[in-house]
Design a protein around this motif. Structure first.
Motif, PDB file in Angstrom:
ATOM      1  N   PHE A 837       0.844  -1.224   0.014  1.00  6.77           N
ATOM      2  CA  PHE A 837       0.109   0.049   0.132  1.00  6.77           C
ATOM      3  C   PHE A 837       0.836   1.248  -0.011  1.00  6.77           C
ATOM      4  O   PHE A 837       1.708   1.314   0.783  1.00  6.77           O
ATOM      5  CB  PHE A 837      -1.022  -0.024   1.013  1.00  6.77           C
ATOM      6  N   HIS A 838       0.521   2.186  -0.893  1.00 12.48           N
ATOM      7  CA  HIS A 838       1.448   3.260  -0.976  1.00 12.48           C
ATOM      8  C   HIS A 838       1.200   4.331   0.089  1.00 12.48           C
ATOM      9  O   HIS A 838       0.159   4.841   0.477  1.00 12.48           O
ATOM     10  CB  HIS A 838       1.057   4.112  -2.398  1.00 12.48           C
ATOM     11  N   LEU A 839       2.455   4.594   0.750  1.00  7.13           N
ATOM     12  CA  LEU A 839       2.322   5.493   2.024  1.00  7.13           C
ATOM     13  C   LEU A 839       3.404   6.559   1.707  1.00  7.13           C
ATOM     14  O   LEU A 839       4.495   5.993   1.489  1.00  7.13           O
ATOM     15  CB  LEU A 839       2.520   4.910   3.416  1.00  7.13           C
ATOM     16  N   VAL A 840       3.045   7.513   1.678  1.00  5.54           N
ATOM     17  CA  VAL A 840       4.382   8.745   1.688  1.00  5.54           C
ATOM     18  C   VAL A 840       5.295   8.943   3.020  1.00  5.54           C
ATOM     19  O   VAL A 840       4.679   9.790   3.975  1.00  5.54           O
ATOM     20  CB  VAL A 840       3.341  10.172   1.246  1.00  5.54           C
ATOM     21  N   CYS A 841       5.954   8.016   3.092  1.00  2.00           N
ATOM     22  CA  CYS A 841       6.683   8.123   4.336  1.00  2.00           C
ATOM     23  C   CYS A 841       8.205   7.132   4.251  1.00  2.00           C
ATOM     24  O   CYS A 841       8.104   6.577   3.099  1.00  2.00           O
ATOM     25  CB  CYS A 841       5.927   7.453   5.558  1.00  2.00           C
ATOM     26  N   SER A 842       8.907   7.365   4.892  1.00  2.00           N
ATOM     27  CA  SER A 842      10.165   6.605   4.898  1.00  2.00           C
ATOM     28  C   SER A 842       9.994   5.041   5.180  1.00  2.00           C
ATOM     29  O   SER A 842       9.049   4.927   6.094  1.00  2.00           O
ATOM     30  CB  SER A 842      11.157   7.206   5.793  1.00  2.00           C
ATOM     31  N   PRO A 843      10.690   4.176   4.905  1.00  2.00           N
ATOM     32  CA  PRO A 843      10.624   2.799   5.188  1.00  2.00           C
ATOM     33  C   PRO A 843      10.652   2.644   6.658  1.00  2.00           C
ATOM     34  O   PRO A 843       9.848   1.662   6.946  1.00  2.00           O
ATOM     35  CB  PRO A 843      11.723   2.003   4.644  1.00  2.00           C
ATOM     36  N   GLU A 844      11.419   3.383   7.386  1.00  2.00           N
ATOM     37  CA  GLU A 844      11.532   3.156   8.831  1.00  2.00           C
ATOM     38  C   GLU A 844      10.278   3.713   9.528  1.00  2.00           C
ATOM     39  O   GLU A 844       9.563   3.070  10.369  1.00  2.00           O
ATOM     40  CB  GLU A 844      12.573   4.053   9.327  1.00  2.00           C
ATOM     41  N   THR A 845       9.509   4.662   8.832  1.00  2.00           N
ATOM     42  CA  THR A 845       8.269   5.029   9.481  1.00  2.00           C
ATOM     43  C   THR A 845       7.043   4.148   9.104  1.00  2.00           C
ATOM     44  O   THR A 845       6.212   3.962  10.076  1.00  2.00           O
ATOM     45  CB  THR A 845       7.864   6.429   8.777  1.00  2.00           C
ATOM     46  N   LYS A 890      -6.696   1.949   5.756  1.00  2.00           N
ATOM     47  CA  LYS A 890      -6.290   2.080   4.381  1.00  2.00           C
ATOM     48  C   LYS A 890      -7.038   3.248   3.681  1.00  2.00           C
ATOM     49  O   LYS A 890      -6.801   4.014   2.755  1.00  2.00           O
ATOM     50  CB  LYS A 890      -6.126   0.969   3.926  1.00  2.00           C
ATOM     51  N   VAL A 891      -8.235   2.842   3.938  1.00  4.36           N
ATOM     52  CA  VAL A 891      -9.294   3.856   3.460  1.00  4.36           C
ATOM     53  C   VAL A 891      -9.393   5.208   3.848  1.00  4.36           C
ATOM     54  O   VAL A 891      -9.460   6.242   2.894  1.00  4.36           O
ATOM     55  CB  VAL A 891     -10.899   3.135   3.638  1.00  4.36           C
ATOM     56  N   LEU A 892      -9.234   5.362   5.085  1.00  3.45           N
ATOM     57  CA  LEU A 892      -9.214   6.746   5.561  1.00  3.45           C
ATOM     58  C   LEU A 892      -7.714   7.646   5.016  1.00  3.45           C
ATOM     59  O   LEU A 892      -7.932   8.646   4.649  1.00  3.45           O
ATOM     60  CB  LEU A 892      -8.987   6.698   6.918  1.00  3.45           C
ATOM     61  N   TYR A 893      -6.596   6.875   4.971  1.00  4.39           N
ATOM     62  CA  TYR A 893      -5.432   7.562   4.485  1.00  4.39           C
ATOM     63  C   TYR A 893      -5.585   7.637   3.168  1.00  4.39           C
ATOM     64  O   TYR A 893      -5.184   8.758   2.686  1.00  4.39           O
ATOM     65  CB  TYR A 893      -4.317   6.192   4.688  1.00  4.39           C
ATOM     66  N   GLY A 899      -7.525  13.737  -0.720  1.00  8.58           N
ATOM     67  CA  GLY A 899      -8.038  15.350  -0.437  1.00  8.58           C
ATOM     68  C   GLY A 899      -6.934  16.250  -0.420  1.00  8.58           C
ATOM     69  O   GLY A 899      -7.019  17.255  -0.927  1.00  8.58           O
ATOM     70  N   ILE A 900      -5.903  15.768   0.214  1.00  6.43           N
ATOM     71  CA  ILE A 900      -4.711  16.669   0.422  1.00  6.43           C
ATOM     72  C   ILE A 900      -3.957  16.964  -0.941  1.00  6.43           C
ATOM     73  O   ILE A 900      -3.762  18.091  -1.305  1.00  6.43           O
ATOM     74  CB  ILE A 900      -3.648  16.159   1.445  1.00  6.43           C
ATOM     75  N   ALA A 901      -4.027  15.796  -1.585  1.00 14.33           N
ATOM     76  CA  ALA A 901      -3.131  15.966  -3.030  1.00 14.33           C
ATOM     77  C   ALA A 901      -4.263  17.143  -3.709  1.00 14.33           C
ATOM     78  O   ALA A 901      -3.738  17.871  -4.629  1.00 14.33           O
ATOM     79  CB  ALA A 901      -3.235  14.692  -3.761  1.00 14.33           C
TER      80      ALA A 901
END
Length: 1661
Positions: A837-845, A890-893, A899-901
């Motif tokens: 799942f695509h998350l805008v964060c570092s692998p550590e996060t 996942k849905v909320l993210y 929305g932010i995009a």
């Protein structure tokens, strides 16, 4: 009459009382010599001993029968009741009074089966068994007497129906209205063991004879049996019985604890039965038994009768006692010095003692076949002994009962014994009893085993005998009368029962491996350890238990296997059978070749390899199984459970019981394991009408697949599928015996057996294809291939209850207890679903996020336990809810990310547009300079043309003025003509009725009528007159006037009339007569005619028929003239005026033609001017457009730069979005407290459908208001159209409210609640019961319950969002405040509501404008400056934003004022809330003390209505509070028990004081609990002995309060003062020492409560 019903112990007391009441009177007994002789004869005939005590009971029964028609012989089983009745009846028959009985057992049937049943639909009556016997007794001849004997336990259901029979009415009343009088020669006899369930009224109506167990001792029973034996044998046996039996029997009855309570008569009967069976054994050589042989047989019989129901330790004590008796007996091992256990020996046929071990045969493994594991029975001492005893009793055709713990081989031994039967002579059948077994079911089963022979005689087929084995006979439910078998105990870990069955399963698992895979001791130990864990440890409920087992296993192994312990595995290893690949076919295989992968049970090579295999299997499963896609995460625990399930179902007859909360993966893992094993899996589909019949049809499918087709199939059955508890009865039978009686109809069974015959010949050629063998093979094959996997939840008491009610669920299954997912598993699952799942964060996060999710789930699970321990409210988080949590994230993210995009995209676009606008300004400036020069040139040209246009316009204006003068003149003439025409028409209207009548009269005349008149030779006189009037009007010649003497009038001119009528146009002339030409002379000439008396229409009608219409016409013409004479001048004038008008019109036409010419000239010049102006305007517009672009660009640069600041401000307002939503919610009646608002957010935003715990129905009211205009469907689970309502909701997208549910939901909702949608094309479907329905996006389901604290299962918790809508104190306070304001300040509440609506509307409007602006900005095509409307939107947005901001500021100020005004009445609402919650808490004292919120609100409103009014607010508030408190106290306390009224009063006072903060919570707790929670050893030492421990603990607790911090020191320093006060009779009335007398009342009460808890009540009054 009274002595007969007394127990032995009470009889002497009764006789003593009688003697005291009647001193000097001796009791005498009547001697019935004739009856005694008859009794002796009958006793001898029956082979009975006429024992004096028993004989007395016969006489007492006889005497009772002489005075009562209702009799009762009561006593325990074996006391001789039945024999007593039979003997008496035989004796009466012997003396010449024939008696016979009709016997029945009322407990074996239902009340309708006993008394009869009335069919409500047809009104047909069917007699019951008792009513049939009753009617039959009436038909018995009068010389005979009938006793209707009701043999069996008594319950109030049936015996109370016989009160009218037992009293003097002697009448049986039936449900159909029949009243049947008792036959005079019949009696009603009851034969129970007690009358606990009969009413005193029933008992008093009967004559009772009580037969205690002491009535029939063992000696008479033995003597009766010895009378039937040879004399020598009888003497020997009598002698040995008399030596020891009585002593041993007394010891067993009085000193030992038996597993079953047996009476003396039962023990001796069993001893005789065993002895009888032993005596049937032939002595080798045809010899007879010697005395020593008989003595040994007696000892053996005594041991296995008196000791039969003893545990081993009790048997040892019995053996020690009997071998030490003084009587010399030939005990086993009596000649040896060491004591040996007599129970270990039997008597050989030769009469010697022989150890049981010598009878154990070696087990011979068959060399030509592999036996079915379940059929293997290895002989040992225990089963050889029990089998011998079974045979000893059963060969006499007597019943055998085995008792013992589960798994002690009872079933196996009995089945093993029965399998030795000769199938041609004797059959055997097996029946499993369970909790749900009923007499009807048992009877139906027995009936299915027999066939009709002759008349009413039934028996096993083929004239054979049959043994019926009833397993678990103790299991049927204990009914409310307590007269059925008792249940087993229910410990906490009830399934921790281990027996030989488990040992057998361990060995069965070990034997799954082949020697090629078990080639070392190490592997063997691993396998042994693995199988022990699978069979034993997998059922443990805690990890501590598992660890204990492993530790003890290692410890025991080290002690028992020291030689090989070094090879014992350090860790757990696993064995599976699905790792091999299928062989590739070569084409040379025979027809039996299998393309399936070989199932080789082997050790796991590596976790990686297994994981790869499992993923392969899952992919294949998803490809091949429609509508059942799996996405399993194979973490360690999941794989282990899969191994466990796979191991069980790959074992013949392997059934599993999987226990775990919903969502643990039980069903999914079972489906995958079945797929891996190449099995099908099957689940029932519940519908609203699903019942026992449907379930049996499903079972038939399973049996056909498993037994007939021979295919492996897994039947997955969950506790949600248990729509009827009887389902478990069938499953219990499947798991226990594999057979369900009457499952198939006879023709169905015949069809199956016919199809099975060739199959059995192929796979079991040694079996004879007869029906019994075929059926046995069918059941065996079904059991081997059918694998039941039960998926149950351990939550609540149902699992434990069902497991104990249906023992096959435990004994017939291998149990696997699913523990909660460990944190590592939770992390693996989260990683599986978030990994891709695509998350805008570092692998550590991302790793931290995944770990946090697992931690949150784990912590919430622990919190649920704490929550339950503290508040006793059950809530669950399950693996399924965890998956929902991850998916919800996942849905909320995704929503937030999108929305932010989108906001970022819009912002970027806006900034780009700003840059573009700035660049456009310079270009536009240059374009504008060029446009200004073009404007000047166009203006000059337009002014030249304008002069010519002005001249032409002036000339045209002159002509136009002339035309208007002529036009005005013509208009005036038109108006004058119209006015005069109207006057003329008004006058003519007066004559119109007469003209209409005349025209109507003329319509009645036709040419034939005129011709008829004309032909008349002598026409009627009136016709001639009428025609005279006509010719006058037509101005024809009239003959000179001649009088007519006969008519008293003139003579008519008939000749001229004939001429006129001869004209063919006569009628047409009449109709078109020129009325305006009538003159005065003509009318004057007509007057004489009109004045003639006979000149009337009526006369004319008589004289001339239809021609009479002419008379009306003549009169109408004269009348018309009278009107028209005034109209004629007007008409003349109108003609003149019309001429003038025509002239004016001609003049006007000429003028208008001239005007048209001038206007054409003007239009030509005007066109030239317009062209010039258009050119000028185009230049101006172009310049204006350029200017607008430049202005727009400048404005956008300035405006959007301002918007940038405002957008930044708005971003902070995004957090207030919830407040906007809350505003809307509150409009629908949602309470405004924080918890209710949070609940509202969850209801409307949660991913799962909400289930509201809503005892006060405020949530339901809110939902109904919110969905009122959305076509809401309101239903209940038991609504007859419930399924239709669900379908309408899901298919049509309508909201659905399911109200007032209990603790269970309809299983049909499962797929919908879990959103198990099936995608078909672009649409979705979902399975509802037995059909698929369409899914419409946006459907909503709300579920509510009124239960205050429901215990929902984890499955329901996972499927729904359970929300507690129980009213809170703050929430209720806000609601009550609203009610107060509505009553006291209605306009204030209305203003507040309107304010909320306005604020909500303004905020929504602002949001719409912002959205519109951003939409415009981002969707504009081309240059930004080309869209002038954008600046308009911008200006409107800015203006509206300012307006809204001002309105919101005003609203905020207004809200502050309103709230301040409302808060004045807050104290009323607070008092109401305190009162309500106190009332609710009183229900904890007694469940009867429950008060609904609606009822309380009624009292609250009444208090406001009836309390004293006042214009002064604070006084009015005081009056309301005072009235409310007293009214509620009076209303509520009147329903309390007296002892609870004081408690309520005290709590009411304390709660009010706590709310006012007069009393703190700590003080309240101290008053309630004192020091009860303290440990005396952990407290400061008690200083004086006179201080009680409880008082000291109370004082220690009291010292924690601020006012009493020094009290312990003060007690130490002032012992005398405190002791004197403590010793007072009423210390609460005395001053307290050390200055505590100055305390207020409550604090004094705290001191008294601490020192003298017994005086607390007195002090608090």
């Amino acid at each position: 009459m009274n002595v007969s019903k007394l127990v032995d112990e009470d009889e002497p007391l009764f006789v003593s009382l009688i003697e005291d009441l009647f001193p000097g009177i001796k009791l005498t007994q009547t001697v019935h010599r004739e009856m005694q002789r008859a009794i002796a004869v009958v006793a001898d005939r029956f082979g009975l001993v006429n024992h004096p005590d028993w004989n007395l009971k016969i006489i007492q029964l006889y005497e009772t029968s002489l005075v009562r028609h209702g009799l009762m012989t009561m006593g325990p089983t074996g006391s001789g009741k039945t024999t007593c009745i039979h003997t008496l009846m035989g004796a009466l028959t012997e003396v010449g009074k024939p008696h016979r009985e009709m016997r029945m057992n009322p407990k074996a049937i239902t009340a309708p089966q006993m008394f009869g049943r009335l069919d409500v639909a047809t009104n047909d009556w069917t007699d019951g068994i008792f009513s049939t016997l009753w009617r039959r007794a009436l038909k018995v001849k009068k010389s005979d007497t009938t006793w209707i004997v009701l043999d069996g336990p008594v319950d109030a259901v049936w015996i109370e129906n016989l009160n009218s029979v037992l009293d003097d009415n002697k009448t049986l009343t039936l449900a159909n209205g029949d009243r049947i009088t008792m036959a005079s020669n019949s009696k009603l006899v009851f034969e129970p063991d007690n009358v606990d369930n009969a009413s005193p009224a029933t008992v008093s109506r009967m004559g009772m004879v009580f037969l205690s167990s002491s009535v029939l001792r063992w000696q008479p029973i033995l003597e009766a049996w010895l009378k039937k034996r040879p004399q020598k044998e009888a003497d020997t046996l009598r002698n040995v019985f008399n030596k020891v039996y009585d002593d041993v029997h007394s010891f067993v009855q009085q000193r030992l604890v038996a597993k079953m309570k047996l009476l003396e008569a039962i023990y001796i009967r069993q001893c005789i039965d065993v002895l009888t069976g032993l005596l049937q054994i032939e002595v080798p050589g045809g010899k007879t038994q010697t005395d020593r042989h008989l003595e040994r047989l007696f000892i053996f019989s005594m041991m296995w009768s008196l000791g039969a129901v003893l545990e081993n330790d009790m048997r040892t004590r019995m053996a020690e006692f009997m071998t030490k008796l003084p009587a010399k007996m030939d005990w086993p091992g009596g000649k040896t010095k060491e004591w040996i256990m007599p129970f270990d020996y039997m008597v050989s046929p030769a009469g010697t003692w022989q150890h049981w071990g010598e009878s154990v045969e070696d087990y011979v493994y068959p060399s030509d076949s592999v036996p079915e594991y379940a059929s293997i029975l290895v002989p040992n001492i225990d089963n050889v002994c029990i089998s011998f005893l079974i045979d000893t009793i059963a060969k006499q055709n007597k019943a055998v009962l085995l008792i013992g713990e589960q798994g002690t081989a009872k079933t196996v031994m009995i089945k093993s014994y029965m399998q030795k039967y000769d199938n041609e002579v004797k059959l055997f059948k097996m029946i499993n009893f369970s909790f749900a077994t009923t007499p009807n079911m048992f009877q139906a089963t027995i009936e299915s085993y027999v066939e009709k022979r002759v008349g009413m005689t039934y028996g096993p087929p083929g004239n054979r005998a049959m043994t019926v084995f009833v397993d678990d006979i103790n299991m049927p439910v204990v009914n409310e009368w307590g007269d059925q078998a008792k249940m087993l105990p229910t410990p906490a870990k009830f399934h921790y029962v281990f027996n030989l069955r488990d040992l057998s399963r361990i060995w069965e698992g070990i034997l799954l491996i082949k020697k090629e895979e078990c080639n070392s001791i190490k592997t063997c130990l691993k396998l042994w350890f693995h199988e022990c864990l699978r069979v034993i440890s997998d059922r443990f409920t805690t990890f501590d238990d598992k660890e204990w087992f492993v530790d003890n296993f290692r410890k025991t192994a080290s002690q028992e296997l020291p030689d090989v312990f070094e090879d014992f595995p350090e860790q757990e290893y696993f064995f599976v059978n699905f790792l091999r690949e299928a062989a590739d076919p070569t084409g040379d295989e025979d027809e039996d070749f299998s393309i399936e992968a070989p199932k080789v049970y082997e050790e796991l090579p590596s976790w990686e390899f297994v994981l790869m295999k499992l993923h392969q299997f899952q992919e294949l499963y998803n490809e091949q199984i429609r509508g059942s896609s799996l996405d399993l995460v194979f973490f360690l625990d999941a794989m282990i459970h899969l191994f466990i399930i796979s191991r069980v179902i790959n074992t013949p007859r392997g059934n599993a019981l999987l226990v775990g909360v919903g969502g643990s993966g039980k069903q999914s893992l079972t489906k995958l394991a079945s797929f891996i094993a190449n099995y099908n899996f099957y689940q029932i589909t519940l519908t609203r009408s699903y019942n026992i019949g449907n379930f049996m049809e499903d079972l038939k499918i399973l049996y056909r697949i498993a037994g007939l087709k021979g295919q492996g199939i897994t039947f997955i059955f969950t506790d949600n599928d248990i729509k009827d508890e009887q389902f478990l009865e069938f499953l219990n039978n499947i798991l226990s015996s594999g057979e369900i009686a009457n499952l198939f109809l006879k023709d169905e069974m015949d069809e199956i057996l016919n199809e099975l015959t060739p199959i059995m010949k192929k796979y079991a050629p040694k079996r004879i294809p007869v029906p019994d063998v075929l059926y046995e093979y069918f059941i065996m094959r079904s059991r081997a291939n059918l694998h039941v996997v039960l998926c149950f939840s351990p939550v609540g008491g149902k699992f434990r209850s069902r497991a104990l009610k249906f023992p096959g669920l435990i004994s017939g299954c291998v149990m696997d207890w699913f523990q909660k997912w460990p944190r590592t598993a939770l992390i693996e699952v989260a990683n599986h679903f978030l990994g891709g799942f695509h998350l805008v964060c570092s692998p550590e996060t991302k790793v931290q996020l995944v770990e946090m999710m697992g931690s949150v789930q784990d912590n919430v699970a622990e919190t649920c336990t704490i929550y339950y321990d503290r508040f006793r409210r059950q809530t669950h988080v399950t693996p399924k809810s965890y998956l929902s949590f991850v998916e919800g994230y996942k849905v909320l993210y995704k929503e937030k990310h999108v929305g932010i995009a989108e906001m970022a995209r819009r912002m970027t676009t806006g900034l780009d547009k700003l840059v573009e606008a700035a660049e456009s300004v310079d270009i536009l400036k240059k374009e504008l300079e060029v446009k200004e020069m073009e404007i000047k040139e166009a203006t000059a040209k337009a002014e030249e043309v304008l002069d010519a246009v002005a001249e032409s316009q002036a000339a045209a204006e002159v002509v136009k003025q002339g035309v208007m003068v002529v036009k005005d003149r013509a208009v005036k003439l038109v108006n004058v003509i119209a006015a005069e025409t109207a006057v003329a028409e008004d006058k003519l209207a007066a004559a119109k009725p007469a003209l209409d009548a005349a025209e109507a009269a003329l319509q009645t005349i036709n040419a034939a009528d005129i011709a008829t008149v004309r032909k008349l030779g002598k026409p009627p006189y009136l016709i001639t007159l009428i025609m005279d009037a006509v010719i006058l009007l037509f101005r024809k010649r009239v003959e000179p006037i001649k009088p007519d003497p006969d008519r008293q009038f003139l003579t008519a001119s008939w000749g001229e009339s004939l001429k006129v009528m001869a004209d063919t146009r006569f009628l047409l002339n009449l109709k078109n007569y020129p009325k305006d030409e009538i003159n005065a002379e003509m009318v004057d000439l007509l007057q004489p005619y009109f004045r003639y008396s006979g000149y009337t229409f009526e006369a004319a009608k008589v004289a001339c028929g239809n021609v009479a219409g002419l008379i009306s016409w003549t009169m109408a013409m004269a009348q018309f003239y009278g009107v028209n004479k005034d109209v004629l001048p007007l008409k003349a004038n109108l003609a003149v005026m019309q001429g003038k008008l025509d002239a004016a019109k001609r003049e006007l036409a000429a003028a208008e033609a001239q005007l048209e010419t001038k206007e054409r000239e003007l239009a030509h010049v005007q066109k030239q001017f317009d062209d010039a102006m258009a050119l000028k305007q185009a230049v101006l517009d172009d310049a204006a457009k350029c200017q607008q672009k430049m202005d727009a660009a400048t404005a956008l640069i300035n405006g959007l730069s301002g918007e940038r600041v405002r957008w930044t401000e708005q971003s902070a307002l995004f957090m207030a979005e919830i407040d906007r939503l809350i505003g809307e919610w509150n409009l629908y009646g949602l309470p405004t407290d924080e918890l209710s608002v949070q609940n509202g957010i969850i209801v409307t935003k949660a991913a799962r459908f909400p289930l509201l715990i809503d005892p006060q129905t405020q949530g339901k009211i809110w939902i109904k208001n919110m969905e009122k205009y959305n076509d809401l469907i309101v239903t209940t689970l038991n609504h007859k159209y419930f399924r239709n309502h669900i379908e309408d909701c899901v298919s049509l997208g309508r909201p659905l409210l399911i109200e007032d549910v209990a603790e269970e939901l309809d299983p049909a909702l499962d797929n919908i609640l879990e959103k198990n949608y099936i995608k078909i094309g672009s649409s979705y479907k979902v399975r509802l019961g037995d059909k698929e329905i369409d899914v419409t996006y946006g459907h909503k389901i709300y579920i509510t319950t009124k239960l205050p604290n429901p215990a929902y299962t984890p499955e329901i918790s996972a499927r729904t969002s359970i929300i507690d809508f129980t009213v809170t104190m703050q929430g209720l306070e806000d609601q009550l405040l609203g009610r107060v304001i509505l009553t006291e300040k209605r306009e204030l509440e209305a203003e507040r509501t309107q304010l909320i609506m306005d604020v909500t509307a303004n905020r929504r409007k602002m949001q719409e404008l912002e959205t519109n602006l951003l939409h415009k900005l981002t969707t504009i095509q081309g240059s930004l400056v080309d869209d002038v409307s954008l600046i308009q939107v911008l200006n409107v947005t800015k203006a509206t934003a300012m307006e809204v901001r001002e309105k919101l500021d005003v609203a905020k100020e207004t809200e502050v004022k309103i709230n301040a005004a409302r808060e004045e009445f807050r104290s009323v609402a607070t008092r109401g809330s305190v009162l309500y919650f106190l009332i609710c808490n009183m229900s904890l004292v007694c469940s009867m003390y429950q008060t609904s919120l609606a009822q309380f609100l009624e009292r609250f409103d009444i208090s406001m209505a009836r309390s004293q009014p006042s214009q002064i607010t604070y006084r009015r508030i005081g009056y309301i509070i005072e009235y409310l408190t007293f009214d509620v106290f009076r209303f509520i306390s009147r329903g309390f028990y007296e002892k609870h009224k004081y408690l309520f009063t005290l709590l009411l006072t304390l709660k009010i004081d706590m709310q006012r903060e007069y009393v703190s919570y700590e003080e309240f707790q101290t008053f309630i609990k004192g020091g009860a929670a303290l440990d005396l050893n952990a407290c400061p030492p008690k200083p004086y002995k006179w201080v009680t421990d409880m008082s000291w603990l109370n004082l220690v607790q009291l010292s924690n309060l601020r006012q009493f911090t020094s009290i312990l020191d003060q007690v130490l320093g002032n012992e005398k003062g405190w002791k004197q006060w403590f010793d007072k009779e009423a210390p609460e009335e005395e001053p307290l020492p050390d200055g505590y007398h100055t305390l207020d009342v409550f604090r004094k009460l705290l001191v008294v409560r601490s020192w003298c808890p017994d005086r607390t009540l007195a002090q608090s009054l």
